[in-house]
Design a protein around this motif. Sequence first.
Motif, PDB file in Angstrom:
ATOM      1  N   VAL A  32      -5.210  -3.106  -6.958  1.00  0.00           N
ATOM      2  CA  VAL A  32      -6.150  -4.004  -7.617  1.00  0.00           C
ATOM      3  C   VAL A  32      -7.276  -4.311  -6.636  1.00  0.00           C
ATOM      4  O   VAL A  32      -7.153  -4.085  -5.432  1.00  0.00           O
ATOM      5  N   ARG A  33      -8.384  -4.833  -7.166  1.00  0.00           N
ATOM      6  CA  ARG A  33      -9.498  -5.258  -6.325  1.00  0.00           C
ATOM      7  C   ARG A  33      -9.736  -6.740  -6.537  1.00  0.00           C
ATOM      8  O   ARG A  33      -9.793  -7.204  -7.677  1.00  0.00           O
ATOM      9  N   ASP A  34      -9.900  -7.482  -5.450  1.00  0.00           N
ATOM     10  CA  ASP A  34     -10.171  -8.909  -5.596  1.00  0.00           C
ATOM     11  C   ASP A  34     -11.663  -9.141  -5.791  1.00  0.00           C
ATOM     12  O   ASP A  34     -12.472  -8.206  -5.803  1.00  0.00           O
ATOM     13  N   ASP A  35     -12.046 -10.395  -5.954  1.00  0.00           N
ATOM     14  CA  ASP A  35     -13.431 -10.719  -6.255  1.00  0.00           C
ATOM     15  C   ASP A  35     -14.378 -10.417  -5.097  1.00  0.00           C
ATOM     16  O   ASP A  35     -15.596 -10.318  -5.299  1.00  0.00           O
ATOM     17  N   ASP A  36     -13.842 -10.274  -3.899  1.00  0.00           N
ATOM     18  CA  ASP A  36     -14.665  -9.964  -2.728  1.00  0.00           C
ATOM     19  C   ASP A  36     -14.775  -8.467  -2.459  1.00  0.00           C
ATOM     20  O   ASP A  36     -15.438  -8.058  -1.506  1.00  0.00           O
ATOM     21  N   GLY A  37     -14.111  -7.637  -3.283  1.00  0.00           N
ATOM     22  CA  GLY A  37     -14.200  -6.196  -3.122  1.00  0.00           C
ATOM     23  C   GLY A  37     -13.122  -5.587  -2.261  1.00  0.00           C
ATOM     24  O   GLY A  37     -13.155  -4.379  -2.000  1.00  0.00           O
ATOM     25  N   THR A  38     -12.163  -6.377  -1.805  1.00  0.00           N
ATOM     26  CA  THR A  38     -11.041  -5.844  -1.029  1.00  0.00           C
ATOM     27  C   THR A  38      -9.997  -5.289  -1.990  1.00  0.00           C
ATOM     28  O   THR A  38      -9.704  -5.888  -3.022  1.00  0.00           O
ATOM     29  N   TYR A  39      -9.430  -4.143  -1.623  1.00  0.00           N
ATOM     30  CA  TYR A  39      -8.382  -3.524  -2.430  1.00  0.00           C
ATOM     31  C   TYR A  39      -7.016  -3.922  -1.882  1.00  0.00           C
ATOM     32  O   TYR A  39      -6.808  -3.976  -0.660  1.00  0.00           O
TER      33      TYR A  39
END
Length: 454
Positions: A32-39
Amino acid sequence: MTATQAAAAVGAAALGEAAAWGGRHAHDPTAVRDDDGTYWLFSTDASGDGPLPRAGVQVRRSSDLVTWTFHGWALAGVPAVAAAWSGASGLWAPDVVRVPDAVPVPDDARWRMYYSASTFGSRTSAIGLATAPHPAGPWADRGLVVTSRHDADGPNAIDANAVVDGDGRHWLVYGSFFGGIHALELDAASGLVLGADGPSAGPGVLLARRPHAVEAAVEGAFVLPRPGGGYALLTSFDSLFGTYHLRVVAGPSVTGPYADVRGRSATDVAADPVGSVVLGGHRLAGGRGWLAPGHASVLTEPLASGGARQLLVHHVRDADDPAKHEVQVRRLAWTAGGWPLVSPQPWAGAGREVDDEAAWPSSVGELAGTWEVVGFTRGDAFAASATRAVGPDGPAGARALGRGRFSWDGASAPVEAVVFPAWDAVRGRATLAGAALDTATGVVTVGTRVGADR
């Protein structure tokens, strides 16, 4: 030393052991990807090197989906209620999803993880639910959602896939070996089975099954919407350490009915094996051998330029040492007819991949060259590659159907293909890659252009 200090010491030692793993030992992965763009990658408690350092769902993070850093474990171990039911010493096949904003849930429960608790060869199993405010945690166990018993007919309660359909209804697709793949409707607010006061015994709606002659070997389901409407169902077939491979069928709704490109029903055991093999064991010339790819999930993320990128996330084994497994990511793209196919090349990162479909090939002449191809027939053999020349007019009867989409004349029906820019991992250079589906036979061929003769 107190018990708390002892537990902390064990946890620190386990994290130290796993720190060098990277993408190794990731089995049954979902990203998944969080809102900051980290996977964030979640996977089964597994190690190809021997005993587990600890349990609780492995968690990794990445900025590019290529290099993974071990982050730790989502939970402190196997939750007590899951361990008591199943006897599990580790957790399997987590599926992690973000609850849509339209669903009113507490801020600390916006992310859900459905985990599986079981032991090999048994269907006394359970799917549990944990929630968190962020993929990094902290994760809180919320108890069991679906259970099964070995001595009762029905699906094995593992391998969860949470799906929200186009009408906003929430579903849990699940099952592994024994009783086939089923779907249960969920309560959107709680994440539990709709109408159930506690854990449900299922089974729900039957989506796919296989005959007992092959040990009913279908598992690891993942459902995703098709571009033109309806849904595709990805599942893994056969032996985990050898002939494991990934197949696809499609249907009008999450609950099916599902059929392959030849029209054969996914529940028709007499037609087994149903579905097209989109990825199987293979070796590209000069590269490593990849064995038993499967238990895939699909990461769908919006692009700043518009549209979305879809990537298949799966595990694969080293052909020379099948106990060793790792995560791989590959581009997933759809044919003009609405079938998902995947790249023969692992994802190389945004700097080397081209997401803008305006830059994808749009004429058959752009396909000219020498291609290295692999044909996936049944998936029951380790496939070697071969070379094929494509002339300036493309394959016989080739037609461009838009950026990256092509069709040409097969023996008795059209072949649907998707072609896109890619990075050749063996030769270390930019090229074209793609996949083609013979709509008459269901056979998928993947290819990488290794020589541009134009």
